[in-house]
Design a protein around this motif. Structure first.
Motif, PDB file in Angstrom:
ATOM      1  N   ARG A 343       1.065  -1.295   0.500  1.00 47.30           N
ATOM      2  CA  ARG A 343       0.051   0.005  -0.113  1.00 47.30           C
ATOM      3  C   ARG A 343       1.244   0.964  -0.247  1.00 47.30           C
ATOM      4  O   ARG A 343       0.955   2.151  -0.664  1.00 47.30           O
ATOM      5  CB  ARG A 343      -0.577   0.261   1.323  1.00 47.30           C
ATOM      6  CG  ARG A 343      -2.075  -0.716   1.178  1.00 47.30           C
ATOM      7  CD  ARG A 343      -3.291  -0.530   2.352  1.00 47.30           C
ATOM      8  NE  ARG A 343      -4.135  -2.117   1.123  1.00 47.30           N
ATOM      9  CZ  ARG A 343      -5.056  -1.904   2.024  1.00 47.30           C
ATOM     10  NH1 ARG A 343      -5.542  -0.861   1.936  1.00 47.30           N
ATOM     11  NH2 ARG A 343      -5.399  -3.279   1.580  1.00 47.30           N
TER      12      ARG A 343
ATOM     13  N   SER B 305       0.409   9.369   7.410  1.00 45.12           N
ATOM     14  CA  SER B 305       0.269   9.369   6.380  1.00 45.12           C
ATOM     15  C   SER B 305       1.438  10.599   5.681  1.00 45.12           C
ATOM     16  O   SER B 305       1.040  11.591   6.236  1.00 45.12           O
ATOM     17  CB  SER B 305      -1.147  10.128   5.089  1.00 45.12           C
ATOM     18  OG  SER B 305      -1.356  11.476   6.373  1.00 45.12           O
ATOM     19  N   PHE B 309       2.249  10.691  -1.508  1.00 44.21           N
ATOM     20  CA  PHE B 309       1.735   9.470  -1.392  1.00 44.21           C
ATOM     21  C   PHE B 309       0.598   8.810  -0.801  1.00 44.21           C
ATOM     22  O   PHE B 309      -0.111   8.145  -1.201  1.00 44.21           O
ATOM     23  CB  PHE B 309       2.912   8.637  -2.333  1.00 44.21           C
ATOM     24  CG  PHE B 309       2.836   7.302  -2.500  1.00 44.21           C
ATOM     25  CD1 PHE B 309       2.394   6.885  -4.336  1.00 44.21           C
ATOM     26  CD2 PHE B 309       2.766   5.796  -1.364  1.00 44.21           C
ATOM     27  CE1 PHE B 309       1.852   5.874  -4.738  1.00 44.21           C
ATOM     28  CE2 PHE B 309       2.032   5.217  -2.586  1.00 44.21           C
ATOM     29  CZ  PHE B 309       2.077   4.614  -3.610  1.00 44.21           C
ATOM     30  N   SER B 310       1.325   8.979   0.654  1.00 38.20           N
ATOM     31  CA  SER B 310      -0.115   7.774   0.707  1.00 38.20           C
ATOM     32  C   SER B 310      -1.235   9.037   1.210  1.00 38.20           C
ATOM     33  O   SER B 310      -2.553   7.996   1.311  1.00 38.20           O
ATOM     34  CB  SER B 310       0.941   7.501   2.210  1.00 38.20           C
ATOM     35  OG  SER B 310       1.649   8.621   3.279  1.00 38.20           O
ATOM     36  N   GLU B 312      -2.652  10.125  -0.752  1.00 40.41           N
ATOM     37  CA  GLU B 312      -3.433  10.187  -1.732  1.00 40.41           C
ATOM     38  C   GLU B 312      -3.496   8.628  -1.295  1.00 40.41           C
ATOM     39  O   GLU B 312      -5.225   8.628  -2.525  1.00 40.41           O
ATOM     40  CB  GLU B 312      -2.963  11.122  -2.773  1.00 40.41           C
ATOM     41  CG  GLU B 312      -3.439  11.097  -3.973  1.00 40.41           C
ATOM     42  CD  GLU B 312      -2.860  11.291  -5.305  1.00 40.41           C
ATOM     43  OE1 GLU B 312      -1.909  11.956  -5.754  1.00 40.41           O
ATOM     44  OE2 GLU B 312      -2.652  10.755  -6.438  1.00 40.41           O
ATOM     45  N   LYS B 313      -2.780   7.535  -2.301  1.00 38.29           N
ATOM     46  CA  LYS B 313      -3.023   6.360  -2.013  1.00 38.29           C
ATOM     47  C   LYS B 313      -4.113   5.636  -1.171  1.00 38.29           C
ATOM     48  O   LYS B 313      -4.622   4.551  -1.268  1.00 38.29           O
ATOM     49  CB  LYS B 313      -1.545   5.831  -2.573  1.00 38.29           C
ATOM     50  CG  LYS B 313      -1.358   6.306  -3.626  1.00 38.29           C
ATOM     51  CD  LYS B 313      -2.109   6.042  -5.140  1.00 38.29           C
ATOM     52  CE  LYS B 313      -1.083   6.808  -6.390  1.00 38.29           C
ATOM     53  NZ  LYS B 313      -2.452   7.236  -7.178  1.00 38.29           N
ATOM     54  N   VAL B 314      -3.072   5.869   0.113  1.00 38.74           N
ATOM     55  CA  VAL B 314      -3.560   4.943   0.924  1.00 38.74           C
ATOM     56  C   VAL B 314      -5.020   5.685   1.498  1.00 38.74           C
ATOM     57  O   VAL B 314      -6.087   4.964   2.211  1.00 38.74           O
ATOM     58  CB  VAL B 314      -2.715   4.819   2.577  1.00 38.74           C
ATOM     59  CG1 VAL B 314      -3.234   4.485   3.162  1.00 38.74           C
ATOM     60  CG2 VAL B 314      -1.475   4.296   1.645  1.00 38.74           C
ATOM     61  N   GLY B 316      -6.979   8.194   0.359  1.00 39.60           N
ATOM     62  CA  GLY B 316      -7.806   8.936  -0.302  1.00 39.60           C
ATOM     63  C   GLY B 316      -7.909  10.325  -0.209  1.00 39.60           C
ATOM     64  O   GLY B 316      -9.277  10.491  -0.172  1.00 39.60           O
ATOM     65  N   GLU B 319      -6.394  14.420  -5.270  1.00 36.42           N
ATOM     66  CA  GLU B 319      -4.949  14.792  -5.725  1.00 36.42           C
ATOM     67  C   GLU B 319      -4.746  16.039  -5.821  1.00 36.42           C
ATOM     68  O   GLU B 319      -4.534  16.988  -5.758  1.00 36.42           O
ATOM     69  CB  GLU B 319      -4.874  14.299  -7.591  1.00 36.42           C
ATOM     70  CG  GLU B 319      -3.445  13.780  -7.329  1.00 36.42           C
ATOM     71  CD  GLU B 319      -3.161  13.610  -9.137  1.00 36.42           C
ATOM     72  OE1 GLU B 319      -3.992  12.852  -9.745  1.00 36.42           O
ATOM     73  OE2 GLU B 319      -2.030  14.554  -9.950  1.00 36.42           O
TER      74      GLU B 319
END
Lengths: 417, 417
Positions: A343, B305, B309-310, B312-314, B316, B319
């Motif tokens: 992740r 976070s 990256f985290s 956004e990706k982890v 949510g 962006e």
């Protein structure tokens, strides 16, 4: 040569101020080869201060007196020492001029009680105060030298560095070089480390070898004296090698520093990243990694999955793993590390799941902890620990153990490259 | 009654460790009406320690000895006092059992020198050490009471709070009852709180009113003496009401306890849950919430976070929010709180994003912090802070402020039900 530090001020005895001067002056003395044997704090009270000075006079050759040089009535360090030594205080015209310039620049009249600060010991030494109105003073009698320093750190420290240190070197020459080196250990208790090195500790007094238990881990310190710094380091080197031969597996640094900083620095040096999944440590591992400035270069982030729900839904541990083995299991630690590495797209991942207490859970005992260590494209390794102590201690030991696993891996990487 | 504090350990005289125990115990003594008249630090050296004890014996009624209770050869506080008082040390089976349990769980054999720690003063008092192997001890002779405490703060402080303070109250009340009550504050500085209550502090000496700055927050302590405990409490009650009338908005507990524990208890009482998203606090907020036993009832988990990256990706965070406003922004704090509440399915969510330093980022200053507070089915509220100090201090203040926001909400909930 023996020295002692006396700090004067009722704020110390009320606990309003922590005495940092004693530690500062002791470190400085140590590096000058002067042994400090006592620290004493006493209030602004003449009889008790006199008693303290009298005692110091009988047992030390260098006595620091910090504080109580201010302009007010309860500042009586100088006056008390003058009475004890029977050396009079006389007005110093240079100090008067400094005082007048000091207030001139601030377009203020000089409060009359500030003139008290212009009196110095007859035949003594005066240290100019660049950051305040109280000069520092030195005076000697019967082979005892007194150094009086102002209480505020921003006055005391520059005065020491620029004037008092050279004064001590000049006054007490014939001093030897003194060198102290530290080794930091994890995974070995203080008493076991001492036992491992008992014969060395008993056989040598130069270097002196001493162990100190830290909150997590142990420091071993080697301190040597010799004619030069180089010679002192040469006395330390073979003993240090011997200690490392016996207990080097547990040594994570040849300095005194926290384990997580060593790990973080190594990650940054290798250009590698880490992510973590924490259960029983509840965020502590992330907190340790992020307490160092610059950690964002290597720390990608983490998940604190405190509930079964979050392990499954947020981190993505398969429901069947949680059901079959429980949240505190090697299998869950494995899945947590696997998932979090994916992740956060990191090079390494650590997971911690366990029972911090005070109550057991899932029929498993307090202190049972599983740590998962994942390295991209390799299978997860799981470590099983049985820790003891309070909840806080179990959390700290588990988090530090996770750091240690990563540190050992990074160390191995270094040697096999 | 006069007391003094003796701290024992060569690390103090080498300046490696700053003595914080003397200030801590002095503050505590002050609040109990005990006057501390000297602090002394002495090395692990029997003759000098003996000299120090002898002096204290002649001038104080209560003497604290901190440190030198460890298992190793150079730990000799207990042995030296035993020799001075001519009171023998005898093995205590309860301490032996504690020691054995302590090592049992670690699957380690007990190093033989640890048994040294099971010896206590004949006829003395033993304080159980929940966080280590050295018990605390008390022993009296010729109207002088000695209290021996282990050196590590995480052992000494809980031992003092839970066992030694009541012991001192019981031993030195002089036939009178002595009662001490505390109020815990957050969001008000010590000097402002003191100024708010200055007339009370000056007007009363029974109860004594004193403020103490904690690492985060301030404690105000009221200590009264009277013929009975009830009468002492009656002396305290009206002053306490007056303090709360003036500064009650900042008072989070009528005991001395950490803010996060008050919050966690309130959540559990209300049957509510919390999840967190942390950036600059790096796991510290989760760690604070999970340091209390039982916190898994209310703490669902969190995400650290640390990278964009985290976020956004982890977590949510969209962006476009990160791109347009930056990671340190009200909008990111809002999205973090919103997302984490959904993902962990909790009643409340807190988010923290900011710049802990030492360097500024995104053109924003060190200490700028946004806290998002989400309550299910309500919009996120965002708080903007500008904090000062070291990285460590900014992280701690930000995490505590997040706790305080939740505590205020839960308190409001209580009164409007």
């Amino acid at each position: 040569m023996r020295a002692e530090v006396i700090t004067v001020g009722s704020e110390l005895l009320l606990g309003e101020t922590v005495d940092t001067h004693s530690a500062y002056l002791s470190r400085e003395c140590f590096s000058l080869g002067v042994e400090v044997v006592f620290h004493t704090s006493v209030g602004d009270e003449q009889a008790r201060l006199m008693e303290t000075i009298e005692r110091a006079h009988g047992r030390s050759q260098l006595v620091f007196l910090c504080g109580g040089l201010g302009p007010t009535l309860d500042d009586l360090t100088k006056e008390t020492l003058s009475a004890f030594l029977r050396i009079p205080l006389i007005q110093d015209p240079v100090v008067v001029k400094h005082l007048e310039r000091y207030f001139q620049g601030r377009s203020q009249n000089i409060p009359s009680n500030n003139y008290k600060q212009t009196y110095v010991f007859e035949g003594g030494v005066v240290f100019h105060n660049a950051n305040g109105t109280a000069p520092g003073l030195a005076v000697s009698k019967e082979d005892v030298t007194y150094v009086l320093l102002p209480g505020p750190p921003r006055e005391l420290i520059p005065m020491f560095e620029q004037q008092v240190r050279p004064f001590i070197l000049a006054t007490f020459s014939g001093g030897q070089a003194m060198v102290s080196e530290a080794l930091s250990f994890f995974g070995i208790g203080e008493s076991l480390l001492e036992e491992t090195c008992k014969d060395l500790i008993q056989a040598y007094d130069n270097p002196i070898i001493a162990t100190y238990a830290k909150e997590a881990g142990v420091t071993l310190r080697l301190t040597a004296r010799a004619a030069t710094e180089l010679e002192a380091r040469e006395l330390i080197a073979p003993i240090k090698r011997e200690v490392l031969k016996r207990a080097g597996d547990y040594c994570y640094s040849e300095q005194e520093e926290p384990l997580e900083e060593v790990v973080m620095r190594a990650l940054i040096q290798h250009g590698k990243t880490i992510a973590v999944a924490e259960s029983c440590t509840g965020g502590l591992l992330s907190h340790l990694f992020t307490s160092m400035a610059g950690s964002s270069q290597a720390f990608m982030g983490g998940v604190v999955s405190y509930s079964g729900f979050s392990k499954e839904k947020v981190v993505g541990v398969p429901e069947e793993v949680l059901k079959r083995y429980g949240t505190v299991s090697a299998q869950t630690a494995e899945a947590l590390a696997e998932q979090v590495q994916t992740r956060f797209a990191s090079d390494f991942a650590l997971s911690v799941t366990g029972i911090a207490g005070p109550d057991e859970a899932e029929g498993k005992p307090v202190g049972l902890v599983f740590i998962g260590f994942k390295e991209a494209s390799k299978p997860v390794r799981v470590y099983r620990l049985q820790l003891r102590g309070s909840r806080r201690r179990i959390q700290l030991q588990a988090a530090k153990q996770a750091c240690f696993i990563l540190q050992q891996r990074l160390k191995k990487g270094e040697t096999t490259r």
